[in-house]
Design a protein around this motif. Structure first.
Motif, PDB file in Angstrom:
ATOM      1  N   CYS A 123       0.867  -1.169   0.000  1.00  0.00           N
ATOM      2  CA  CYS A 123       0.000   0.000   0.000  1.00  0.00           C
ATOM      3  C   CYS A 123       0.904   1.218   0.000  1.00  0.00           C
ATOM      4  O   CYS A 123       1.812   1.319   0.817  1.00  0.00           O
ATOM      5  CB  CYS A 123      -0.859  -0.019   1.266  1.00  0.00           C
ATOM      6  N   HIS A 149      -5.400  -6.609   5.176  1.00  0.00           N
ATOM      7  CA  HIS A 149      -4.119  -6.067   5.639  1.00  0.00           C
ATOM      8  C   HIS A 149      -3.767  -4.783   4.873  1.00  0.00           C
ATOM      9  O   HIS A 149      -3.516  -3.737   5.464  1.00  0.00           O
ATOM     10  CB  HIS A 149      -3.037  -7.144   5.450  1.00  0.00           C
ATOM     11  N   GLU A 150      -3.788  -4.862   3.560  1.00  0.00           N
ATOM     12  CA  GLU A 150      -3.418  -3.683   2.763  1.00  0.00           C
ATOM     13  C   GLU A 150      -4.443  -2.569   2.916  1.00  0.00           C
ATOM     14  O   GLU A 150      -4.101  -1.397   2.983  1.00  0.00           O
ATOM     15  CB  GLU A 150      -3.233  -4.054   1.290  1.00  0.00           C
ATOM     16  N   HIS A 153      -3.823  -0.505   5.908  1.00  0.00           N
ATOM     17  CA  HIS A 153      -2.678   0.404   5.804  1.00  0.00           C
ATOM     18  C   HIS A 153      -3.097   1.781   5.281  1.00  0.00           C
ATOM     19  O   HIS A 153      -2.352   2.739   5.414  1.00  0.00           O
ATOM     20  CB  HIS A 153      -1.598  -0.185   4.897  1.00  0.00           C
ATOM     21  N   PHE A 157      -0.344   3.413   8.712  1.00  0.00           N
ATOM     22  CA  PHE A 157       0.751   3.060   7.814  1.00  0.00           C
ATOM     23  C   PHE A 157       1.895   2.395   8.584  1.00  0.00           C
ATOM     24  O   PHE A 157       3.036   2.836   8.547  1.00  0.00           O
ATOM     25  CB  PHE A 157       1.243   4.301   7.079  1.00  0.00           C
ATOM     26  N   ASN A 158       1.585   1.358   9.313  1.00  0.00           N
ATOM     27  CA  ASN A 158       2.578   0.657  10.155  1.00  0.00           C
ATOM     28  C   ASN A 158       1.948  -0.654  10.605  1.00  0.00           C
ATOM     29  O   ASN A 158       0.831  -0.963  10.202  1.00  0.00           O
ATOM     30  CB  ASN A 158       2.920   1.519  11.372  1.00  0.00           C
ATOM     31  N   HIS A 159       2.656  -1.395  11.443  1.00  0.00           N
ATOM     32  CA  HIS A 159       2.078  -2.629  11.991  1.00  0.00           C
ATOM     33  C   HIS A 159       1.905  -2.500  13.509  1.00  0.00           C
ATOM     34  O   HIS A 159       2.233  -3.408  14.271  1.00  0.00           O
ATOM     35  CB  HIS A 159       2.939  -3.844  11.640  1.00  0.00           C
ATOM     36  N   PHE A 163      -3.082  -0.855  14.252  1.00  0.00           N
ATOM     37  CA  PHE A 163      -3.259  -1.458  12.938  1.00  0.00           C
ATOM     38  C   PHE A 163      -3.943  -2.821  13.064  1.00  0.00           C
ATOM     39  O   PHE A 163      -4.932  -3.110  12.389  1.00  0.00           O
ATOM     40  CB  PHE A 163      -1.894  -1.606  12.239  1.00  0.00           C
TER      41      PHE A 163
END
Ligand SMILES: [Zn+2]
Length: 187
Positions: A123, A149-150, A153, A157-159, A163
């Protein structure tokens, strides 16, 4: 050495490997249905068979799983296959994004299908979502994990923990699916 054993009234073939380096017995069921038992040298057959029998449930489950999803066992992909399946991948991805985005309502830019070697999706900061065409070969629940998952994001914009909280809204048991996705050998 090829061997056979009765597991739950079923003849199962396996490859017995005696290894100098093996400290203990190890069972591996590969995605092509190959079942390999690695044991330390000199271990006696009775012990090996008892070990296999003790794990019979796990073995049968694995064999059944890979039988159900033969796409998991396959040669590496080609450009030709990418061109053939790209449209199908786009169709699936679009439909699932629409499905999940009814929940999230995120704004995004464009969707791309790519022929990537090592990743399922990505992404970009500009809101472009990319997916590997091999997503068509995954069981639907794993496909959904990649797509969600995408999609998430777009917001995180991270894990981070936030998220994964987002992911969990659509896929509560995402941890199990993640483990499964890591175990498959398509990429
Ligand atoms: Zn990610």
């Amino acid at each position: 050495m090829k061997k056979k054993i009765d597991i739950n009234h079923r003849q199962v073939e396996y490859t017995l490997r005696r290894s100098k380096r093996a400290r203990r017995m190890r069972l591996t069921v590969y995605c092509d249905g190959n079942f390999v038992v690695t044991v330390p040298r000199g271990m006696n057959e009775g012990l090996i068979e008892r070990f296999i029998s003790a794990k019979s449930r796990w073995i049968i489950d694995k064999l059944e799983y890979f039988k159900k999803f033969p796409g998991l066992a396959r040669p590496k992909s080609s450009k030709k296959e990418f061109l053939e399946r790209k449209g199908e991948a786009m169709h699936i991805v679009k439909a699932r994004i629409e499905h999940f985005n009814a929940l999230y309502g995120f704004a995004f830019n464009a969707i791309h299908i790519r022929n990537q070697k090592t990743r399922w999706g990505s992404c970009s900061r500009r809101g472009n979502l990319s997916f590997n065409y091999k997503i068509v070969l995954l069981p639907p629940h794993l496909r959904d994990l990649v797509i969600v998952h995408e999609l998430c994001h777009l917001e995180e914009f991270n894990h981070s923990r936030d998220f994964w909280h987002l992911v969990a809204r659509a896929i509560p048991d995402y941890r199990k699916a993640r483990r499964e996705l890591k175990q498959n050998r398509i990429l």
